[in-house]
Motif scaffolding. Structure first.
Motif, mmCIF file in Angstrom:
data_model
loop_
_atom_site.group_PDB
_atom_site.id
_atom_site.type_symbol
_atom_site.label_atom_id
_atom_site.label_comp_id
_atom_site.label_asym_id
_atom_site.label_seq_id
_atom_site.Cartn_x
_atom_site.Cartn_y
_atom_site.Cartn_z
ATOM 1 N N ALA A 24 -14.316 9.825 -32.721
ATOM 2 C CA ALA A 24 -15.576 10.520 -32.960
ATOM 3 C C ALA A 24 -15.343 12.019 -33.069
ATOM 4 C CB ALA A 24 -16.550 10.226 -31.836
ATOM 5 N N SER A 25 -15.989 12.650 -34.030
ATOM 6 C CA SER A 25 -15.848 14.097 -34.208
ATOM 7 C C SER A 25 -17.124 14.664 -34.805
ATOM 8 C CB SER A 25 -14.652 14.407 -35.119
ATOM 9 O OG SER A 25 -14.858 13.863 -36.410
ATOM 10 N N GLY A 26 -17.244 15.966 -34.743
ATOM 11 C CA GLY A 26 -18.360 16.644 -35.386
ATOM 12 C C GLY A 26 -19.426 17.155 -34.449
ATOM 13 N N ARG A 27 -19.402 16.714 -33.214
ATOM 14 C CA ARG A 27 -20.344 17.230 -32.217
ATOM 15 C C ARG A 27 -19.882 16.800 -30.841
ATOM 16 N NH1 ARG A 27 -25.552 16.774 -32.731
ATOM 17 N NH2 ARG A 27 -25.459 16.576 -34.983
ATOM 18 N N THR A 28 -20.588 17.288 -29.829
ATOM 19 C CA THR A 28 -20.322 16.863 -28.462
ATOM 20 C C THR A 28 -21.104 15.590 -28.186
ATOM 21 O OG1 THR A 28 -20.048 19.165 -27.757
ATOM 22 C CG2 THR A 28 -20.434 17.510 -26.042
ATOM 23 N N PHE A 29 -20.403 14.556 -27.749
ATOM 24 C CA PHE A 29 -21.034 13.246 -27.588
ATOM 25 C C PHE A 29 -21.410 12.927 -26.142
ATOM 26 C CE2 PHE A 29 -20.833 11.567 -31.808
ATOM 27 C CZ PHE A 29 -19.808 12.266 -32.418
ATOM 28 N N SER A 30 -21.369 13.905 -25.268
ATOM 29 C CA SER A 30 -21.583 13.626 -23.853
ATOM 30 C C SER A 30 -22.962 13.050 -23.568
ATOM 31 C CB SER A 30 -21.360 14.891 -23.027
ATOM 32 O OG SER A 30 -22.235 15.911 -23.454
ATOM 33 N N ARG A 31 -23.933 13.291 -24.434
ATOM 34 C CA ARG A 31 -25.278 12.767 -24.204
ATOM 35 C C ARG A 31 -25.558 11.500 -25.005
ATOM 36 N NH1 ARG A 31 -29.429 17.560 -25.065
ATOM 37 N NH2 ARG A 31 -30.840 15.927 -24.334
ATOM 38 N N TYR A 32 -24.543 11.003 -25.664
ATOM 39 C CA TYR A 32 -24.732 9.871 -26.566
ATOM 40 C C TYR A 32 -24.338 8.542 -25.926
ATOM 41 C CZ TYR A 32 -25.664 12.631 -30.743
ATOM 42 O OH TYR A 32 -26.238 13.449 -31.671
ATOM 43 N N TYR A 33 -24.904 7.499 -26.493
ATOM 44 C CA TYR A 33 -24.395 6.151 -26.317
ATOM 45 C C TYR A 33 -23.514 5.860 -27.529
ATOM 46 C CZ TYR A 33 -27.597 5.062 -22.511
ATOM 47 O OH TYR A 33 -28.251 5.039 -21.313
ATOM 48 N N ALA A 49 -21.746 -4.158 -28.339
ATOM 49 C CA ALA A 49 -21.545 -3.524 -27.031
ATOM 50 C C ALA A 49 -21.833 -2.036 -27.136
ATOM 51 C CB ALA A 49 -20.116 -3.731 -26.531
ATOM 52 N N THR A 50 -22.181 -1.414 -25.992
ATOM 53 C CA THR A 50 -22.402 0.011 -25.967
ATOM 54 C C THR A 50 -21.954 0.592 -24.631
ATOM 55 O OG1 THR A 50 -24.004 1.798 -26.340
ATOM 56 C CG2 THR A 50 -24.778 -0.111 -25.101
ATOM 57 N N ILE A 51 -21.636 1.878 -24.644
ATOM 58 C CA ILE A 51 -21.247 2.586 -23.435
ATOM 59 C C ILE A 51 -21.884 3.963 -23.445
ATOM 60 C CG2 ILE A 51 -19.110 3.455 -24.515
ATOM 61 C CD1 ILE A 51 -17.783 3.178 -21.727
ATOM 62 N N ASN A 52 -22.381 4.378 -22.303
ATOM 63 C CA ASN A 52 -22.900 5.730 -22.164
ATOM 64 C C ASN A 52 -21.718 6.672 -21.977
ATOM 65 O OD1 ASN A 52 -23.763 8.076 -20.242
ATOM 66 N ND2 ASN A 52 -25.617 7.411 -21.299
ATOM 67 N N TRP A 53 -21.612 7.669 -22.862
ATOM 68 C CA TRP A 53 -20.426 8.508 -22.841
ATOM 69 C C TRP A 53 -20.270 9.243 -21.511
ATOM 70 C CZ3 TRP A 53 -17.380 8.942 -27.367
ATOM 71 C CH2 TRP A 53 -16.245 9.732 -27.218
ATOM 72 N N SER A 54 -21.377 9.653 -20.933
ATOM 73 C CA SER A 54 -21.324 10.443 -19.721
ATOM 74 C C SER A 54 -21.081 9.590 -18.480
ATOM 75 C CB SER A 54 -22.621 11.231 -19.555
ATOM 76 O OG SER A 54 -22.596 11.984 -18.358
ATOM 77 N N SER A 55 -21.896 8.539 -18.314
ATOM 78 C CA SER A 55 -21.827 7.750 -17.083
ATOM 79 C C SER A 55 -20.786 6.637 -17.140
ATOM 80 C CB SER A 55 -23.190 7.135 -16.778
ATOM 81 O OG SER A 55 -23.509 6.149 -17.752
ATOM 82 N N ILE A 70 -15.756 -2.615 -23.598
ATOM 83 C CA ILE A 70 -15.878 -1.320 -24.268
ATOM 84 C C ILE A 70 -15.497 -0.229 -23.277
ATOM 85 C CG2 ILE A 70 -18.338 -1.058 -23.704
ATOM 86 C CD1 ILE A 70 -18.684 0.289 -26.455
ATOM 87 N N SER A 71 -14.804 0.785 -23.778
ATOM 88 C CA SER A 71 -14.375 1.890 -22.914
ATOM 89 C C SER A 71 -14.341 3.168 -23.728
ATOM 90 C CB SER A 71 -12.999 1.603 -22.323
ATOM 91 O OG SER A 71 -12.029 1.463 -23.344
ATOM 92 N N ARG A 72 -14.281 4.298 -23.024
ATOM 93 C CA ARG A 72 -14.181 5.559 -23.745
ATOM 94 C C ARG A 72 -13.125 6.442 -23.094
ATOM 95 N NH1 ARG A 72 -15.929 6.542 -18.756
ATOM 96 N NH2 ARG A 72 -17.435 8.233 -18.442
ATOM 97 N N ASP A 73 -12.548 7.296 -23.923
ATOM 98 C CA ASP A 73 -11.571 8.278 -23.460
ATOM 99 C C ASP A 73 -12.142 9.641 -23.795
ATOM 100 O OD1 ASP A 73 -9.433 10.094 -23.248
ATOM 101 O OD2 ASP A 73 -7.975 8.521 -23.639
ATOM 102 N N ASN A 74 -12.663 10.306 -22.771
ATOM 103 C CA ASN A 74 -13.339 11.584 -23.002
ATOM 104 C C ASN A 74 -12.392 12.641 -23.559
ATOM 105 O OD1 ASN A 74 -15.637 10.415 -22.051
ATOM 106 N ND2 ASN A 74 -15.603 11.429 -20.070
ATOM 107 N N ALA A 75 -11.164 12.634 -23.098
ATOM 108 C CA ALA A 75 -10.209 13.650 -23.531
ATOM 109 C C ALA A 75 -9.865 13.504 -25.010
ATOM 110 C CB ALA A 75 -8.949 13.568 -22.680
ATOM 111 N N LYS A 76 -9.795 12.254 -25.473
ATOM 112 C CA LYS A 76 -9.413 12.012 -26.866
ATOM 113 C C LYS A 76 -10.618 11.809 -27.774
ATOM 114 C CE LYS A 76 -4.984 9.838 -25.717
ATOM 115 N NZ LYS A 76 -4.137 8.623 -25.838
ATOM 116 N N ASN A 77 -11.814 11.785 -27.204
ATOM 117 C CA ASN A 77 -13.039 11.553 -27.975
ATOM 118 C C ASN A 77 -12.969 10.233 -28.742
ATOM 119 O OD1 ASN A 77 -14.963 13.510 -27.462
ATOM 120 N ND2 ASN A 77 -15.184 14.014 -29.631
#
Length: 122
Positions: A24-33, A49-55, A70-77
C-alpha cells in the motif's frame, strides 16, 4: 495517489497453501481497514477478510474462517493473506482493498488493487 499492488498468487493443489501480499502506498493508512475480496468466474465479488491497520483487529468471512489469516506489517506498509487448506472453491482473482470503516470495507471499499489470480486444482 493511493496504490494497492497485490502479489503472491499462483497455482496450488487442494490442501496446499499460498500467501498473498498487498503493498500500500500514497497515504497514511493508520486509520484504514485493509482487506481482501475475491471473485470467481461467473460470481459476484465477495468479501474475504479485513484488518484494522491501527488495532490489528480482524474479521473473516465464514467460508475462510480458521483457514485464512490476515496480517499487516506497519513498517513495510503491507498486508498479507495467508491461505491454508485451500479448496477448489477458493480459486478466484483476489483483490486488496482499503476503506475507512469495517462497514464500507465489507460492502464498498474506497480503493482497490488490480487483483492476483489464485488457482486451486484437485
Amino acid at each position: 495517489q493511493v496504490q494497492l499492488v497485490e502479489s503472491g498468487g499462483g497455482s496450488v493443489q487442494a490442501g496446499g497453501s499460498l500467501r498473498l501480499s498487498c503493498a500500500a502506498s500514497g497515504r497514511t493508512f493508520s486509520r484504514y481497514y485493509m482487506g481482501w475480496f475475491r471473485q470467481a468466474p461467473g460470481k459476484e465479488r465477495e468479501f474475504v477478510a479485513t484488518i484494522n491497520w491501527s488495532s490489528g483487529n480482524t474479521y473473516y468471512a465464514d467460508s475462510v474462517k480458521g483457514r485464512f489469516t490476515i496480517s499487516r506489517d506497519n513498517a513495510k506498509n503491507t498486508v498479507a493473506l495467508q491461505m491454508n487448506s485451500l479448496k477448489p472453491e477458493d480459486a478466484a482473482v483476489y483483490y486488496c482493498a482499503a476503506a475507512l470503516s469495517i462497514t464500507t470495507m465489507t460492502r464498498y471499499p474506497l480503493y482497490w488493487g488490480q487483483g492476483t489470480q489464485v488457482t486451486v486444482s484437485t
